[in-house]
Scaffold this active site. Sequence first.
Site, PDB file in Angstrom:
ATOM      1  N   HIS A   1       7.025  -3.031 -11.622  1.00  0.00           N
ATOM      2  CA  HIS A   1       7.586  -2.166 -10.262  1.00  0.00           C
ATOM      3  C   HIS A   1       7.916  -0.748 -10.672  1.00  0.00           C
ATOM      4  CE1 HIS A   1       8.993  -1.412  -6.762  1.00  0.00           C
ATOM      5  NE2 HIS A   1      10.110  -0.838  -7.250  1.00  0.00           N
TER       6      HIS A   1
ATOM      7  N   TYR B   1       7.328   4.148  -9.296  1.00  0.00           N
ATOM      8  CA  TYR B   1       7.947   5.389  -9.092  1.00  0.00           C
ATOM      9  C   TYR B   1       7.915   6.157 -10.188  1.00  0.00           C
ATOM     10  CZ  TYR B   1      10.499   2.267  -5.750  1.00  0.00           C
ATOM     11  OH  TYR B   1      10.838   1.312  -4.826  1.00  0.00           O
TER      12      TYR B   1
ATOM     13  N   HIS C   1      -0.726  -1.734   1.767  1.00  0.00           N
ATOM     14  CA  HIS C   1       0.487  -1.077   1.339  1.00  0.00           C
ATOM     15  C   HIS C   1       0.386   0.057   0.253  1.00  0.00           C
ATOM     16  CE1 HIS C   1       4.547  -0.746  -0.486  1.00  0.00           C
ATOM     17  NE2 HIS C   1       4.257  -1.201  -1.488  1.00  0.00           N
ATOM     18  N   PHE C   2      -0.331  -0.490  -0.931  1.00  0.00           N
ATOM     19  CA  PHE C   2      -0.336   0.446  -1.810  1.00  0.00           C
ATOM     20  C   PHE C   2      -1.279   1.488  -1.931  1.00  0.00           C
ATOM     21  CE2 PHE C   2      -2.699  -3.009  -4.414  1.00  0.00           C
ATOM     22  CZ  PHE C   2      -3.757  -2.176  -4.669  1.00  0.00           C
ATOM     23  N   HIS C   3      -1.961   1.455  -0.683  1.00  0.00           N
ATOM     24  CA  HIS C   3      -3.103   2.688  -0.681  1.00  0.00           C
ATOM     25  C   HIS C   3      -1.931   3.772   0.282  1.00  0.00           C
ATOM     26  CE1 HIS C   3      -6.074   0.250  -2.491  1.00  0.00           C
ATOM     27  NE2 HIS C   3      -6.791   1.464  -2.596  1.00  0.00           N
TER      28      HIS C   3
ATOM     29  N   ARG D   1      -6.927 -10.818  -1.382  1.00  0.00           N
ATOM     30  CA  ARG D   1      -7.029  -9.642  -2.188  1.00  0.00           C
ATOM     31  C   ARG D   1      -7.896  -9.805  -3.245  1.00  0.00           C
ATOM     32  NH1 ARG D   1      -1.925  -7.737  -5.500  1.00  0.00           N
ATOM     33  NH2 ARG D   1      -3.168  -6.203  -6.337  1.00  0.00           N
ATOM     34  N   ARG D   2      -8.565  -8.867  -3.939  1.00  0.00           N
ATOM     35  CA  ARG D   2      -9.127  -9.201  -5.161  1.00  0.00           C
ATOM     36  C   ARG D   2     -10.400 -10.282  -5.110  1.00  0.00           C
ATOM     37  NH1 ARG D   2      -4.430  -8.845  -9.717  1.00  0.00           N
ATOM     38  NH2 ARG D   2      -4.469  -6.525  -9.574  1.00  0.00           N
TER      39      ARG D   2
HETATM   40 FE1  HAS Z   1       5.174  -1.305  -3.369  1.00  0.00          FE
HETATM   41  C1  HAS Z   1       3.454  -4.245  -4.022  1.00  0.00           C
HETATM   42  C2  HAS Z   1       7.989  -3.395  -2.317  1.00  0.00           C
HETATM   43  C3  HAS Z   1       7.138   1.471  -2.586  1.00  0.00           C
HETATM   44  C4  HAS Z   1       3.122   0.609  -5.006  1.00  0.00           C
HETATM   45  N1  HAS Z   1       3.551  -1.835  -4.234  1.00  0.00           N
HETATM   46  C5  HAS Z   1       3.122  -2.793  -4.604  1.00  0.00           C
HETATM   47  C6  HAS Z   1       1.582  -2.912  -5.505  1.00  0.00           C
HETATM   48  C7  HAS Z   1       1.625  -1.620  -5.629  1.00  0.00           C
HETATM   49  C8  HAS Z   1       2.699  -0.765  -5.291  1.00  0.00           C
HETATM   50  C9  HAS Z   1       0.583  -0.960  -6.450  1.00  0.00           C
HETATM   51  O1  HAS Z   1       8.947  -6.213  -2.701  1.00  0.00           O
HETATM   52  C10 HAS Z   1       0.949  -3.987  -5.691  1.00  0.00           C
HETATM   53  C11 HAS Z   1       1.022  -4.327  -7.130  1.00  0.00           C
HETATM   54  C12 HAS Z   1       0.079  -5.574  -7.453  1.00  0.00           C
HETATM   55  O2  HAS Z   1      -1.252  -5.126  -7.811  1.00  0.00           O
HETATM   56  O3  HAS Z   1       0.311  -6.659  -7.254  1.00  0.00           O
HETATM   57  N2  HAS Z   1       7.197  -1.106  -2.770  1.00  0.00           N
HETATM   58  C13 HAS Z   1       7.982  -1.779  -2.199  1.00  0.00           C
HETATM   59  C14 HAS Z   1       9.223  -1.176  -1.638  1.00  0.00           C
HETATM   60  C15 HAS Z   1       8.774   0.153  -1.560  1.00  0.00           C
HETATM   61  C16 HAS Z   1       7.789   0.389  -2.277  1.00  0.00           C
HETATM   62  C17 HAS Z   1      10.487  -1.918  -0.986  1.00  0.00           C
HETATM   63  N3  HAS Z   1       5.347   0.536  -3.783  1.00  0.00           N
HETATM   64  C18 HAS Z   1       6.082   1.626  -3.500  1.00  0.00           C
HETATM   65  C19 HAS Z   1       5.546   2.794  -4.002  1.00  0.00           C
HETATM   66  C20 HAS Z   1       4.505   2.802  -4.672  1.00  0.00           C
HETATM   67  C21 HAS Z   1       4.075   1.218  -4.478  1.00  0.00           C
HETATM   68  C22 HAS Z   1       6.294   3.923  -3.819  1.00  0.00           C
HETATM   69  C23 HAS Z   1       3.414   3.533  -5.599  1.00  0.00           C
HETATM   70  C24 HAS Z   1       3.420   4.829  -5.627  1.00  0.00           C
HETATM   71  N4  HAS Z   1       5.604  -3.170  -3.307  1.00  0.00           N
HETATM   72  C25 HAS Z   1       6.815  -3.860  -2.874  1.00  0.00           C
HETATM   73  C26 HAS Z   1       6.649  -5.525  -3.103  1.00  0.00           C
HETATM   74  C27 HAS Z   1       5.403  -5.554  -3.582  1.00  0.00           C
HETATM   75  C28 HAS Z   1       4.640  -4.553  -3.817  1.00  0.00           C
HETATM   76  C29 HAS Z   1       7.746  -6.454  -2.788  1.00  0.00           C
HETATM   77  C30 HAS Z   1       4.865  -6.971  -4.036  1.00  0.00           C
HETATM   78  C31 HAS Z   1       4.036  -7.606  -3.223  1.00  0.00           C
HETATM   79  C32 HAS Z   1       3.303  -8.866  -3.410  1.00  0.00           C
HETATM   80  O4  HAS Z   1       3.791  -9.837  -2.837  1.00  0.00           O
HETATM   81  O5  HAS Z   1       2.593  -8.817  -4.258  1.00  0.00           O
HETATM   82  C33 HAS Z   1       9.821   1.331  -1.353  1.00  0.00           C
HETATM   83  O6  HAS Z   1      10.285   1.761  -2.529  1.00  0.00           O
HETATM   84  C34 HAS Z   1       9.422   2.241  -0.038  1.00  0.00           C
HETATM   85  C35 HAS Z   1      10.289   3.221  -0.040  1.00  0.00           C
HETATM   86  C36 HAS Z   1       9.771   4.261   0.975  1.00  0.00           C
HETATM   87  C37 HAS Z   1      10.314   4.815   2.120  1.00  0.00           C
HETATM   88  C38 HAS Z   1       9.583   5.801   3.006  1.00  0.00           C
HETATM   89  C39 HAS Z   1      10.307   7.179   2.726  1.00  0.00           C
HETATM   90  C40 HAS Z   1       9.347   8.236   3.606  1.00  0.00           C
HETATM   91  C41 HAS Z   1       9.441   9.178   3.090  1.00  0.00           C
HETATM   92  C42 HAS Z   1       8.599  10.421   3.883  1.00  0.00           C
HETATM   93  C43 HAS Z   1       9.230  11.266   4.596  1.00  0.00           C
HETATM   94  C44 HAS Z   1       8.463  11.752   5.642  1.00  0.00           C
HETATM   95  C45 HAS Z   1       8.494  13.008   6.153  1.00  0.00           C
HETATM   96  C46 HAS Z   1       7.442  13.320   7.101  1.00  0.00           C
HETATM   97  C47 HAS Z   1       9.431  13.763   5.765  1.00  0.00           C
HETATM   98  C48 HAS Z   1      11.638   4.353   2.681  1.00  0.00           C
HETATM   99  C49 HAS Z   1      10.243   9.929   1.641  1.00  0.00           C
HETATM  100  C50 HAS Z   1       7.795  14.830   7.777  1.00  0.00           C
HETATM  101  C51 HAS Z   1       6.450  15.406   8.164  1.00  0.00           C
HETATM  102  C52 HAS Z   1       6.439  16.159   9.204  1.00  0.00           C
HETATM  103  C53 HAS Z   1       5.003  16.577   9.452  1.00  0.00           C
HETATM  104  C54 HAS Z   1       7.552  16.619   9.960  1.00  0.00           C
HETATM  105 CU   CU1 Z   2       7.280  -3.549  -6.751  1.00  0.00          CU
END
Ligand code: HAS
Ligand code: CU1
Length: 557
Positions: free
Chosen positions: A232, A236, A383-385, A446-447
């Site tokens: 996990h 990050y 999600h992860f893309h 998937r996969r």
């Molecule tokens: Fe995830 C599965 C939960 C973030 C990558 N995640 C995956 C897998 C990958 C991955 C690769 O709880 C698959 C793994 C596999 O092969 O089985 N993930 C989360 C949660 C977050 C999260 C709670 N994941 C990421 C990030 C990744 C990533 C970052 C890669 C870099 N994920 C999971 C869970 C699974 C999971 C389960 C397992 C699922 C399963 O059952 O297999 C959080 O950290 C996300 C927090 C993000 C935010 C968004 C903040 C937004 C921002 C942008 C601001 C935008 C602005 C736009 C300022 C709260 C900071 C302004 C623009 C203008 C033009 C005005």
């Molecule tokens: Cu994770």
Amino acid sequence: MTTAAATVLSPAGYTLSDGQRRGIRWTIYVGYAALIAGIFHGLAQALSYANIDILKYFPALRSYYQGLTAHGVANVFVFTFSFSNAFLPLMTARALARKLHGGLLWSSFATLVLGNVLLIYAVVSGQASVLYTSYAPLKAHPTFYLGVVMIVISTWLALANMLVMLHQWRREHQGLRIPLLAFVSIASYLMWFLASLPDAVNLLGFIIPWSLGWLTKTDPLLNRTLFWFTGHAIVYAWLLPAYVSWYMLIPRQVGGRVISDSLTRFVFILFLLLSIPTGFHHQYTDPGIAEGVKFAHAILTFGVFFPSLATAFSVTASLEMGGRKRGGRGIIGWIPKLPWGDPSVTAQLLAMIAFVFGGITGLINASYIMNQVIHNTTWVPGHFHMTVGSAVALTLVGVAYWLIPYLSGRQLWGRRVALASSWLYFVGVLIFARGMADAGLHGMPRRIFRVEAAYNNVEWNLGGMLTGIGGTLMFIGLFLFFVVIAMTLLFGRKGEAPGDIPWSESVSAPKLKGWELRLDNLTMWFIVAILLILVAYGPFFLGMYTPNFVSPGFKFF
Ligand code: HAS
Ligand code: CU1
């Protein structure tokens, strides 16, 4: 701003020697080489969900799973870490106005190359079609696991380089705050160092001896748990270098500033504390792990959501400041005033927007009950893309648009092509992820190689088609990125490249007394992180789990 802080924040006359410039550039190129292979395999994967098979045209490719392994390993292990190994030490060197340690720079490069060669051998020769997660009891050739170990060691060497520079700087600047850009860069890889240890134990203690035949049986639950213990937090490790750019560089590029020095430090400390004790959210459906432990990890996952929310607030505030300075008015009138014509900025703004959806889908994954619906479906790659495949990938693209000119001394070639590349990728990834999410909600696993699956379902047709269309646009987008980079290196105008890194200062300087000084105590935060890990993983390893070495290795593909 106090003068003491100002002198340290803006050390004048920083120059990077040609040798070190070369070391950093070549480290990044290793990642680009991997990404080129990665995008061709990505196209094939996406089209296969639309029932179009181009895998058969790939020379020497034996199976779908060999291709999927190549895609995952190239993109998320080699591309991301090559970039970070170059970028984070460079940011630290610039912030501290120090030379990098040459020996560590080149040994990190050499281990990265060695790891890559081992991985390429294992995957291309068809002896490691185990996907990037390499779950036991699927068994790969030892060179695959050794390749992963080498890549991890290269990241440790990059961290060592940053720590050496920090140590020297601190000796000469007692009583001063660590410059923010150095702090966030070091905190990112410090978190990753701690996070990488469980999988290092897994690989060196169990998987490699098993794959060499020294151990006959393995314990899949133990291996999966150690993998996700690291796995996990690894997301990050991919994300935080992008955050370094969003917090520290983008404000300058749009004409704003870092909103708060302390908040930024606090966010990176929260990642150090909370990224690791959350791994069981990938194992909600695994047997042999008590519900209570899974629940604790679910709560902590909601905790690690928070620093990203703070980032959304903080980065938007910096953007708004820049947009208003450029004449933007009203609640959203500052958005069109942002420098959308600058390819480096646009790629990263689009990365941020995609990440909003990446974050929302992450929250759904983390929710214990909803996870039962989406686990092991195409929803998850959806999600992860939008996380690693957009927030990270598009940010690294955007950073490259100033970093490659900075490192090569050549002006960026083809501004319009660069802009088109990011927009195509962004639109593509949103269509792709919509398709994957939709099909996933209809239960598409998937996969799977859909083209040959005997259990096809008409409800997957729309999602599969969107996946194929989106994936094609993503491919074209990244292909154009490589055209821009290649043309810049070959034909970019010499002598008109940026002379410095576009880093930003905070609205108010870091305090020189008071509680904020504790934020800089990385050793203390490192220890607190270990304590939290003991709380989150201790009950499993010390109470509930008995090793069960039952399974021989399998090789299906
Ligand atoms: Fe995830 C599965 C939960 C973030 C990558 N995640 C995956 C897998 C990958 C991955 C690769 O709880 C698959 C793994 C596999 O092969 O089985 N993930 C989360 C949660 C977050 C999260 C709670 N994941 C990421 C990030 C990744 C990533 C970052 C890669 C870099 N994920 C999971 C869970 C699974 C999971 C389960 C397992 C699922 C399963 O059952 O297999 C959080 O950290 C996300 C927090 C993000 C935010 C968004 C903040 C937004 C921002 C942008 C601001 C935008 C602005 C736009 C300022 C709260 C900071 C302004 C623009 C203008 C033009 C005005
Ligand atoms: Cu994770």
